[in-house]
Design a protein around this motif. Structure first.
Motif, PDB file in Angstrom:
ATOM      1  N   UNK A 389       0.932  -1.199   0.017  1.00  0.00           N
ATOM      2  CA  UNK A 389       0.077  -0.029  -0.091  1.00  0.00           C
ATOM      3  C   UNK A 389       0.891   1.175  -0.039  1.00  0.00           C
ATOM      4  N   UNK A 390       0.095   2.475  -0.326  1.00  0.00           N
ATOM      5  CA  UNK A 390       0.759   3.655  -0.334  1.00  0.00           C
ATOM      6  C   UNK A 390       0.797   4.292   1.016  1.00  0.00           C
ATOM      7  N   UNK A 391      -0.183   4.249   1.830  1.00  0.00           N
ATOM      8  CA  UNK A 391      -0.644   4.869   2.956  1.00  0.00           C
ATOM      9  C   UNK A 391      -1.353   6.357   2.796  1.00  0.00           C
ATOM     10  N   UNK A 392      -1.962   6.436   1.404  1.00  0.00           N
ATOM     11  CA  UNK A 392      -2.670   7.344   1.120  1.00  0.00           C
ATOM     12  C   UNK A 392      -3.959   6.867   0.671  1.00  0.00           C
ATOM     13  N   UNK A 393      -5.059   7.450   1.546  1.00  0.00           N
ATOM     14  CA  UNK A 393      -6.377   6.746   1.327  1.00  0.00           C
ATOM     15  C   UNK A 393      -7.076   7.818   0.266  1.00  0.00           C
ATOM     16  N   UNK A 394      -8.146   7.250  -0.348  1.00  0.00           N
ATOM     17  CA  UNK A 394      -9.167   8.053  -1.164  1.00  0.00           C
ATOM     18  C   UNK A 394     -10.516   7.522  -1.170  1.00  0.00           C
ATOM     19  N   UNK A 395     -11.535   8.566  -1.440  1.00  0.00           N
ATOM     20  CA  UNK A 395     -12.970   8.251  -1.547  1.00  0.00           C
ATOM     21  C   UNK A 395     -13.082   8.331  -3.163  1.00  0.00           C
ATOM     22  N   UNK A 396     -13.673   7.064  -3.780  1.00  0.00           N
ATOM     23  CA  UNK A 396     -13.891   7.305  -5.034  1.00  0.00           C
ATOM     24  C   UNK A 396     -15.201   6.300  -5.108  1.00  0.00           C
ATOM     25  N   UNK A 397     -15.807   6.774  -6.509  1.00  0.00           N
ATOM     26  CA  UNK A 397     -17.123   5.977  -6.738  1.00  0.00           C
ATOM     27  C   UNK A 397     -16.922   5.951  -8.288  1.00  0.00           C
ATOM     28  N   UNK A 398     -17.332   4.795  -8.724  1.00  0.00           N
ATOM     29  CA  UNK A 398     -17.248   4.494 -10.249  1.00  0.00           C
ATOM     30  C   UNK A 398     -18.571   3.993 -10.908  1.00  0.00           C
ATOM     31  N   UNK A 399     -19.301   4.533 -11.863  1.00  0.00           N
ATOM     32  CA  UNK A 399     -20.599   4.266 -12.233  1.00  0.00           C
ATOM     33  C   UNK A 399     -20.431   3.707 -13.711  1.00  0.00           C
ATOM     34  N   UNK A 400     -21.344   2.779 -13.815  1.00  0.00           N
ATOM     35  CA  UNK A 400     -21.270   2.220 -15.337  1.00  0.00           C
ATOM     36  C   UNK A 400     -21.736   3.305 -16.451  1.00  0.00           C
ATOM     37  N   UNK A 401     -22.788   4.175 -15.752  1.00  0.00           N
ATOM     38  CA  UNK A 401     -23.265   5.242 -16.865  1.00  0.00           C
ATOM     39  C   UNK A 401     -22.352   6.376 -16.980  1.00  0.00           C
ATOM     40  N   UNK A 402     -20.989   6.281 -16.658  1.00  0.00           N
ATOM     41  CA  UNK A 402     -20.005   7.157 -16.781  1.00  0.00           C
ATOM     42  C   UNK A 402     -19.187   6.747 -18.138  1.00  0.00           C
ATOM     43  N   UNK A 403     -19.479   5.524 -18.568  1.00  0.00           N
ATOM     44  CA  UNK A 403     -18.604   4.831 -19.900  1.00  0.00           C
ATOM     45  C   UNK A 403     -17.139   4.876 -19.714  1.00  0.00           C
TER      46      UNK A 403
END
Length: 615
Positions: A389-403
């Motif tokens: 790991x890098x020790x850096x956390x993120x919040x992300x959301x990936x949706x199918x509609x974004x293609x």
């Protein structure tokens, strides 16, 4: 021709001391005096009488380098003393060596020097000699924590090997030069206690010309004639062997975090070669049924080319297109175009929503995206994934509609401020199965201590530097997705806060604005991170450096992308100043472009250094 007559040397921890005149030295000899002080203090001109010593070069306290060394020279007069006086005004060890060289041309000796990394290899740089014969001297000096000994550079004769535990060490080596030309670099090896490497070190090269008619040195060092390229074509999914083909006009690139390109031509002189090429570029003639499996077993989109250079894979390229042409004279050829495995990630879309990531390490998110892609039917390209790991956390959301594609999302994730670097590496361990590995580095790939040294004169063939104020800016913003909860109002894209190149603006630069688009980003904090990185890495004018080199006698391969390159250039544009190269830079290699050997040309390898990174 010039000849090394003799060498004298001494060492002292005292303030004042002497070193003998080299044995047999006579009027007209060129004398070269090297002095190294381990801990501070001044080094005034040597005394004792005779002709006056002239300072030839020195290394001073720069970028953490210690007081260092000075080099003097003179042509011996009619009444030289038996001893020369030296001063070590600091506390520590002083080492002196004096070389006497006969039958010289009397011209000022050539000199170059460079600071070295903290390891046990100390490199003396290259110079260009323009007389028919001469003597090349190499001086290595270091501050150390223990005692040991030196191994001189290959092809050189050791003249001095001195060290005192906890203080310092120095060595002088010599080599006869039979003709004009480029001396090349030379590397000393320090053999100390286990784990003991020089704290500070540097190397000098001094070349003394001999009597003779000056000759012009060669303009470049040609690439090694021993380069062997092999192009192995396999099935992209299974890596099953298809064919070995001879290619011409081959160019390929590798880079960190993005797809490298591939281009090659195949001439078709006869039916036998045509049949071999048809194994990777199907003819699709009237007898082929496109619905039959055999008709779909190969061709662009499902074939990969592994490029071997001297037995090592330098790149694996998916063949994306092929163009078959025939001219009015009946000449047939095939042009192949491709890209590295990174490009495949840009052609697989996220077609189902992926559960949101909250407070997850950014490398774990990237790894999970690749795992998600490879779990899809017919989308597994056999990547193994580096742990950690890098020790850096993120919040992300990936949706199918974004293609969006998996590659697009991983690049966006890696490119924010505080992100990471990644690439796909193919290797052949000799077990019959090639390995495809996804590798990452936080914050960067490569070694921070490994130096690949390239010099001009030496193994740099050509170089260029482009300075472009319109590729940078002094104030950046990042623009994200357009969001509006009210369908009756015009949607407005999210914008980051302006991020300024404060150092440039404070120095008097005009404000030059640039807005970068990240159309799917929905968080202002993420946009701020993008803008911050642009302001930090692209302030003001962008300098683009490219250096084309010979890789003879180096161990560099694309697996070393991210390592440091030591680039030393001495010419009319970058002259010697104060006895050292005025262009002496240590940059990361983040890409490589190769024009492979063909029937009509020699191989060239162009290094792309960190200043050319595209965010």
């Amino acid at each position: 021709m010039a000849t090394l007559r003799s060498v004298s040397s001494t060492q002292s921890t005292g303030t004042g001391f002497t070193c003998p005149k080299p044995a047999g030295a006579v009027q007209g000899d060129v004398l070269i005096a090297f002095q190294t002080n381990s801990f501070g203090g001044s080094m005034p001109t040597p005394t004792g009488g005779g002709a006056t010593w002239q300072l030839l070069g020195s290394r001073s306290d720069e970028s953490g380098e210690w007081i260092g060394s000075k080099v003097w020279w003179k042509i011996a007069g009619a009444s030289e003393p038996a001893q020369y006086g030296f001063v070590n005004s600091g506390v520590g060890l002083a080492i002196v060596a004096i070389a006497a060289i006969s039958d010289t041309d009397g011209a000022t000796p050539k000199i170059a020097s460079l600071k070295n990394a903290q390891d046990n290899s100390i490199t003396a740089p290259s110079v260009t000699a323009t007389t028919t014969a001469g003597v090349t001297l190499r001086w290595a000096a270091a501050v150390l924590s223990s005692s040991g000994s030196w191994t001189p550079p290959s092809g050189h004769t050791e003249q001095v090997d001195r060290s005192v535990s906890g203080l310092g060490a120095a060595s002088l080596a010599s080599k006869s030069r039979p003709a004009a030309g480029i001396t090349g670099t030379a590397t000393f090896t320090w053999n100390g206690y286990l784990g003991d490497v020089p704290v500070f070190s540097h190397g000098f090269t001094v070349d003394v010309g001999g009597v003779g008619t000056p000759e012009e040195p060669p303009e470049v060092i040609p690439p090694s004639p021993d380069i062997h390229n092999r192009f192995v074509f396999c099935d992209a999914a299974t890596d099953a062997f298809i064919a070995d083909l001879d290619l011409d006009d081959v160019t390929y690139t590798r880079a960190i975090g993005e797809a490298g390109s591939f281009s090659a031509k195949i001439d078709i002189p006869n039916a036998e070669v045509a049949d071999a090429v048809a194994s990777i570029v199907p003819r699709w003639d009237v007898h082929d049924d496109p619905l039959e499996p055999d008709s779909l077993s190969t061709g662009p989109g499902r074939t990969i080319c592994h490029v071997y250079r001297n037995g090592v894979i330098w790149g694996s390229y998916l063949i994306w297109s092929a163009t078959v042409t025939g001219d009015e004279q009946g000449y047939i050829s095939v042009r192949l175009q491709g890209a590295t495995l990174e490009s495949y990630l840009n052609h697989v879309e996220i077609r189902e929503d992926i559960p949101a990531y909250e407070g997850i390490d950014q490398v774990e998110i990237a790894r999970d995206l690749i795992g998600h892609m490879q779990s899809q039917t017919h989308a597994n390209i056999g990547l193994t994934l580096q742990a950690g790991t890098s020790g850096v956390t993120r919040d992300r959301e990936y949706l199918a509609g974004e293609t969006a594609t998996y590659g697009q999302r991983i690049k966006e994730l890696a490119d924010v401020d505080g992100g990471f670097e990644w690439m796909i590496h193919t290797s052949d361990p000799g077990t019959g199965t090639r390995l495809r590995e996804w590798r990452y580095g936080y914050p960067t790939l490569g070694s921070a201590t490994t130096d690949h040294v390239f010099t001009l004169p030496g193994n740099i063939i050509s170089w260029s530097q482009n300075i472009d104020a319109l590729r940078g800016a002094t104030s950046y913003r990042a623009r994200g997705e357009s969001i509006s909860d009210d369908i009756s109002t015009r949607s407005v894209p999210l914008m980051s806060d302006p991020q300024d190149a404060t150092t440039h603006l404070a120095a008097g630069w005009l404000r030059l604005d640039s807005t970068k688009d990240y159309s799917t980003v929905k968080e202002v904090s993420t946009l701020n991170a993008y803008a911050t990185r642009w302001a930090a890495e692209r302030p003001g004018a962008v300098r683009v450096h490219q250096v084309t080199v010979s890789l003879a006698n180096t161990d560099f391969t694309p697996a070393n992308l991210g390592d440091k390159a030591r680039l030393i250039i001495v010419n009319d544009w970058w002259p010697i100043r104060d006895g050292a190269a005025s262009f002496d830079r240590r940059w990361r290699i983040i890409g490589v472009s190769v024009n492979a050997t063909s029937r009509d040309s020699q191989e060239t390898v162009t290094l792309i250094v960190e200043e050319e990174t595209e965010i």
